[in-house]
Scaffold this active site. Structure first.
Site, PDB file in Angstrom:
ATOM      1  N   TYR A 126       0.831  -1.203   0.000  1.00  6.21           N
ATOM      2  CA  TYR A 126       0.000   0.000   0.000  1.00  6.21           C
ATOM      3  C   TYR A 126       0.863   1.250   0.000  1.00  6.21           C
ATOM      4  CZ  TYR A 126       0.812   0.945   5.005  1.00  6.21           C
ATOM      5  OH  TYR A 126       1.385   1.242   6.216  1.00  6.21           O
TER       6      TYR A 126
ATOM      7  N   GLU B  73      11.745   2.372  14.518  1.00  4.76           N
ATOM      8  CA  GLU B  73      10.880   3.458  14.044  1.00  4.76           C
ATOM      9  C   GLU B  73       9.603   3.478  14.859  1.00  4.76           C
ATOM     10  OE1 GLU B  73       9.795   2.584   9.926  1.00  4.76           O
ATOM     11  OE2 GLU B  73       9.842   0.454  10.378  1.00  4.76           O
TER      12      GLU B  73
ATOM     13  N   LEU C 151      10.927   1.011   7.368  1.00  6.18           N
ATOM     14  CA  LEU C 151      10.359   1.456   6.093  1.00  6.18           C
ATOM     15  C   LEU C 151      11.148   2.678   5.621  1.00  6.18           C
ATOM     16  CD1 LEU C 151       7.979   0.937   4.107  1.00  6.18           C
ATOM     17  CD2 LEU C 151       6.953   2.964   5.125  1.00  6.18           C
TER      18      LEU C 151
ATOM     19  N   LYS D 190       6.466  -2.207   1.966  1.00  9.76           N
ATOM     20  CA  LYS D 190       5.292  -1.586   2.609  1.00  9.76           C
ATOM     21  C   LYS D 190       4.072  -2.492   2.447  1.00  9.76           C
ATOM     22  CE  LYS D 190       3.192   3.007   3.045  1.00  9.76           C
ATOM     23  NZ  LYS D 190       3.241   3.081   4.494  1.00  9.76           N
TER      24      LYS D 190
HETATM   25  N1  PMP Z   1       7.590   3.710   9.058  1.00 12.80           N
HETATM   26  C1  PMP Z   1       6.448   3.005   9.084  1.00 12.80           C
HETATM   27  C2  PMP Z   1       6.426   1.711   9.808  1.00 12.80           C
HETATM   28  C3  PMP Z   1       5.298   3.505   8.451  1.00 12.80           C
HETATM   29  O1  PMP Z   1       4.159   2.801   8.472  1.00 12.80           O
HETATM   30  C4  PMP Z   1       5.362   4.770   7.815  1.00 12.80           C
HETATM   31  C5  PMP Z   1       4.144   5.369   7.178  1.00 12.80           C
HETATM   32  N2  PMP Z   1       3.655   4.629   6.138  1.00 12.80           N
HETATM   33  C6  PMP Z   1       6.573   5.461   7.814  1.00 12.80           C
HETATM   34  C7  PMP Z   1       7.671   4.902   8.442  1.00 12.80           C
HETATM   35  C8  PMP Z   1       6.711   6.798   7.150  1.00 12.80           C
HETATM   36  O2  PMP Z   1       6.757   6.671   5.758  1.00 12.80           O
HETATM   37  P1  PMP Z   1       6.248   7.825   4.798  1.00 12.80           P
HETATM   38  O3  PMP Z   1       7.038   9.041   5.158  1.00 12.80           O
HETATM   39  O4  PMP Z   1       6.564   7.327   3.458  1.00 12.80           O
HETATM   40  O5  PMP Z   1       4.793   7.977   5.065  1.00 12.80           O
END
Ligand code: PMP
Length: 284
Positions: free
Chosen positions: A33, A180, A204, A148
């Protein structure tokens, strides 16, 4: 008011949109996603999300049912049909429906679904003024967090653990180091230095992270991409998170201990402002 959503080539009222019970996204979390934010009716960093989507699909040997141009068109059409000024667009692609079997099916037809979420206070979020409280929890997710996937149960559990503890979110810790947040990347600030976990399969690769680190360097801040502990974070001057839906958001408390002054920090506020300014200008 019922939303118009997108399912496999059709724009439909949300109540009429359907996916098979045999869909592997439903049975195996065999899907990926993206979440893209909308400000002023325009998409923030669409190209970054499209690129990461392709990477997630490639890692899982999953077909992409759309081109990047088609995907952009679908996003824009949903913004238009639903009159979104500020909000989010959720996109999910799964391997599709097949009789239940652990092995991937041969030549599956992917399922693609997109829907909007109106969020009138996305940029003016009150949390940007007050900051978040986080707790630390053990990181018990699988090892390919760089993909993701829709496999989000542990992050959901983490969010519930945070709520039960009277906090807003959880930072996950593996081998003593922060990976994270449940749905965001985690940072600390010491003086003029921004510290955040280096990329790998453990986290991620945030799209917001890429932009914020670039902007920090352009603003003459130094950036260290390395792991850090909860102890180090509690002793830092500031802490913050980034994600496509929260942009840059201050963290003021970790495991009940105030970070810095216990109020949102200046570096964080500056990065949020720079990020929002620049990304609004570049929105498509
Ligand atoms: N880490 C995780 C585990 C996440 O779910 C997200 C948000 N999707 C992020 C980091 C941040 O990623 P982004 O800046 O691409 O939204």
């Amino acid at each position: 008011m019922s939303r118009t959503v997108y399912v496999n080539g059709e724009y439909l009222p949300e109540t009429e949109a359907k996916v098979s019970i045999f869909d592997r996204g439903f049975l195996f979390a065999d899907g990926v996603y993206e979440v893209t934010s909308v400000l002023g009716g325009k998409l923030i960093d669409f190209a970054g999300h499209a690129k990461r989507l392709q990477r997630s699909l490639d890692e899982l040997e999953m077909a992409n049912p759309t081109t990047e141009d088609e995907l952009l068109e679908i996003h824009r059409e949903l913004v238009r049909l639903n009159g979104i000024d500020e909000g989010l667009i959720y996109l999910q692609i799964t391997r599709g429906a097949a009789d239940r079997d652990f092995a991937y099916p041969k030549d599956p037809v992917p399922t693609i679904v997109l829907f909007t979420q109106a969020k009138p206070e996305l940029a003016a979020a009150p949390m940007a003024k007050t900051g978040l409280k986080v707790i630390s929890i053990e990181d018990q997710r699988w090892g390919r967090r760089d993909i993701k996937t829709v496999q989000l149960l542990y992050p959901s559990m983490g969010k519930m653990m945070a709520k039960a503890a009277g906090a807003d979110d959880a930072w996950m810790v593996e081998d003593g180091q922060v990976t994270e947040g449940t749905s965001n990347n985690a940072y600390i600030v010491k003086g003029n230095t921004i510290i955040t976990r280096n990329l790998g399969t453990e986290i991620l690769h945030g799209i917001t992270r890429v932009a914020v680190l670039r902007m920090a360097r352009e603003a003459q801040m130094s950036v260290e991409e390395r792991p850090f502990t909860i102890d180090e974070a509690q002793g830092a001057d500031e802490a913050f998170i980034t994600s496509a839906s929260s942009f840059v958001m201050p963290v003021v408390e970790i495991d009940g201990q105030a970070v810095g002054t216990g109020t949102p920090g200046r570096v964080t506020a500056r990065l949020r402002e720079i990020y929002l300014d620049e990304m609004r200008k570049a929105a498509v």
